[in-house]
Design an enzyme around this catalytic site. Structure first.
Site, PDB file in Angstrom:
ATOM      1  N   LYS A 112       0.821  -1.217   0.000  1.00 40.88           N
ATOM      2  CA  LYS A 112       0.000   0.000   0.000  1.00 40.88           C
ATOM      3  C   LYS A 112       0.856   1.268   0.000  1.00 40.88           C
ATOM      4  CE  LYS A 112      -4.046  -2.226   0.833  1.00 40.88           C
ATOM      5  NZ  LYS A 112      -3.733  -3.648   1.020  1.00 40.88           N
TER       6      LYS A 112
HETATM    7  C1  LIG Z   1      -4.423  -4.793   0.706  1.00 41.57           C
HETATM    8  C2  LIG Z   1      -3.691  -6.074   0.775  1.00 41.57           C
HETATM    9  C3  LIG Z   1      -3.993  -7.125  -0.092  1.00 41.57           C
HETATM   10  C4  LIG Z   1      -5.138  -7.066  -1.086  1.00 41.57           C
HETATM   11  O1  LIG Z   1      -4.942  -6.074  -2.060  1.00 41.57           O
HETATM   12  P1  LIG Z   1      -6.187  -5.564  -2.935  1.00 41.57           P
HETATM   13  O2  LIG Z   1      -5.652  -4.447  -3.758  1.00 41.57           O
HETATM   14  O3  LIG Z   1      -7.224  -5.129  -1.961  1.00 41.57           O
HETATM   15  O4  LIG Z   1      -6.638  -6.725  -3.746  1.00 41.57           O
HETATM   16  C5  LIG Z   1      -3.206  -8.267  -0.033  1.00 41.57           C
HETATM   17  N1  LIG Z   1      -2.198  -8.379   0.854  1.00 41.57           N
HETATM   18  C6  LIG Z   1      -1.888  -7.386   1.706  1.00 41.57           C
HETATM   19  C7  LIG Z   1      -0.777  -7.580   2.660  1.00 41.57           C
HETATM   20  C8  LIG Z   1      -2.607  -6.206   1.695  1.00 41.57           C
HETATM   21  O5  LIG Z   1      -2.292  -5.213   2.540  1.00 41.57           O
END
Ligand SMILES: *Cc1c(COP(=O)(O)O)cnc(C)c1O
Length: 465
Positions: A112
């Site tokens: 993120k």
């Molecule tokens: C947010 C997240 C996901 C999922 O990602 P999306 O974009 O919502 O599909 C998978 N793994 C981790 C560690 C995350 O923080």
């Protein structure tokens, strides 16, 4: 470059307004009116460039005249300067034709950060130009919230409120949200699950009085700028492995469909991606949908990969919009049916989706076993989400090189990693004191009126306004 809503009934916006808005006023999600393409030669010319240079070339066509070249390059440089790895998104080899893309070297140890750090820079630049302030409200299953707080803490034109499901995030995730001391940061622990948090957030966007009154902005993965920033590492990794001269496949641990949708955009831009493989945990609505065509919600079962404990996968709407040949009325109809429990994807749209995406689901036991197994076979310590990716990737491995996205650092999910390996994964030294810092959090009920009142109160006191 203009952006249109997946429900076909909201004004087209510039990149800047799309970024500052988040959700469209018809309830839809913004997508580019046309997707710019890069030629074989353009992509070949990126071989050997830094992450930042690739980021500039990939994202530039989407940004339009919101930023000049100079400013945009500067925002990118600042966004990634705080990462703990010179490559930003390094590749590690797991097996002869299988590679792990490590996306956890940012300040909060999950992928993120790639989007959020850049969005923080872009918001600050755009808002300081206009002198406006905004209220950011985000819903999180853990990682979006910590990344957003890290990116916006202390910024003068922004209040940031993060809704997370009480008791359902890991301790590291919670502490990353509750320990920042800046006045503009507000962590809210909601009684409910992630889907409840996301639903209340959507309600706030659909309450136009509230939305306009507080100048609501969203940074969830429904925000187009989030998706855009994530397109970059598909390019950087594929190019390292020989694209555009050979095709690459990707497996993506998926919850809200944002990360994997970024891979689809990369493909549409001309990157030779053979298959995009959706990897889910036991909350497997996406896998079931790709198997059967039925998109039917179920209740969320908490898992050891909590960032994927999602049943309503917001960005899937963007995939449906394209699979239905950009028919906004058809998408509106499906979303209305979803409110009543679910819908069936038409045969034509399902075939289109299956052409692009494959999928797999991993049980709790197999996730844990994969963490143990990967350590023994490769020496890599995987977080549970990444382990789900690696397992599904192995099931889909063919002659094409496979890249699995490692979405978080194992130290963010220490309990699951310790259970599987016997070792407690250490936090990087820069956050070693996380457990000593005092926490600050407000408990809230799953009630729209109460939430809106709390947010209005908080932003009207203190130094803001
Ligand atoms: C947010 C997240 C996901 C999922 O990602 P999306 O974009 O919502 O599909 C998978 N793994 C981790 C560690 C995350 O923080």
């Amino acid at each position: 470059m203009r952006y249109i809503s997946t429900r076909g009934n909201a004004p087209a916006l510039s990149f800047e307004d799309t970024m500052l808005t988040g959700l469209a006023r018809d309830g839809g999600l913004y997508v580019p009116e046309t997707i710019p393409t890069l030629s074989h030669g353009d992509i070949a010319a990126m071989a050997g460039l830094s992450y930042e240079e690739i980021a500039f070339r990939v994202m530039r066509p989407f940004v339009g005249d919101t930023f000049t070249d100079e400013v945009f390059a500067d925002l990118i440089a600042k966004a990634y300067a705080g990462f703990g790895h010179d490559a930003r998104a390094p590749l590690v080899q797991l097996a002869p034709n299988h590679f792990l893309l490590e996306l956890f070297h940012g300040p909060t140890l999950a992928f993120k950060d790639f989007a959020m750090q850049l969005i923080g820079q872009m918001f600050q630049e755009a808002l300081s130009r206009s002198g406006k302030r905004v209220t950011i409200v985000g819903a999180t299953s853990g990682d979006t919230g910590s990344a957003a707080i890290e990116a916006f803490r202390g910024l003068s034109n922004v209040d940031v409120f993060i809704l997370y499901p009480h008791g359902r995030v890991s301790e590291v995730q919670r502490r990353q949200m509750t320990t920042p001391t800046e006045d503009n940061v507000h962590a809210l622990a909601l009684t409910g699950d992630f889907d409840d948090c996301q639903a209340r957030l959507k309600d706030m966007f659909n309450d136009f009085d509230f939305r306009d009154g507080v100048r609501l902005a969203g940074v969830n993965s429904i925000n187009w700028a989030r998706v855009l920033a994530q397109v970059v590492y598909y390019f950087s990794s594929a190019i390292s492995l020989g694209a555009p001269h050979r095709p690459i496949s990707f497996t993506v641990p998926t919850g809200n469909f944002g990360d994997i949708f970024a891979g689809y955009i990369a493909k549409r831009m001309g990157l030779p991606i053979e298959k995009l493989v959706v990897a889910t945990n036991q909350n497997d609505i996406l896998h079931r949908c790709l198997m059967t065509g039925g998109y039917v919600t179920d209740s969320v079962i908490p898992s050891i990969s909590p960032s994927m404990d999602i049943q309503v996968s917001s960005n899937f709407e963007r995939a449906l919009f394209d699979a239905y040949d950009r028919d906004g009325a058809a998408v509106s109809q499906l979303m209305a049916e979803l409110k009543a429990g679910g819908f069936h994807v038409s045969q034509g749209a399902l075939e289109t989706l299956r052409d692009i995406y494959a999928s797999g689901r991993v049980s709790e036991e197999d996730t844990s076993a994969m963490i143990t197994d990967a350590l023994a076979r490769t020496g890599e310590v995987l977080c549970p989400h990444s382990a789900i990716g690696v397992k599904v990737a192995e099931d889909h491995q063919g002659a094409t090189p496979m890249v699995t996205l490692a979405t978080a650092h194992p130290a963010k999910f220490p309990a699951a990693v310790k259970d599987a390996t016997g070792h407690h994964p250490a936090l990087p030294p820069r956050m070693a004191d996380l457990f000593d810092r005092p926490e600050r959090v407000t408990r809230v009920e799953n009630d729209l009126t109460d939430l809106e009142e709390l947010i209005r109160d908080r932003i009207s006191v203190g130094t803001h306004q």
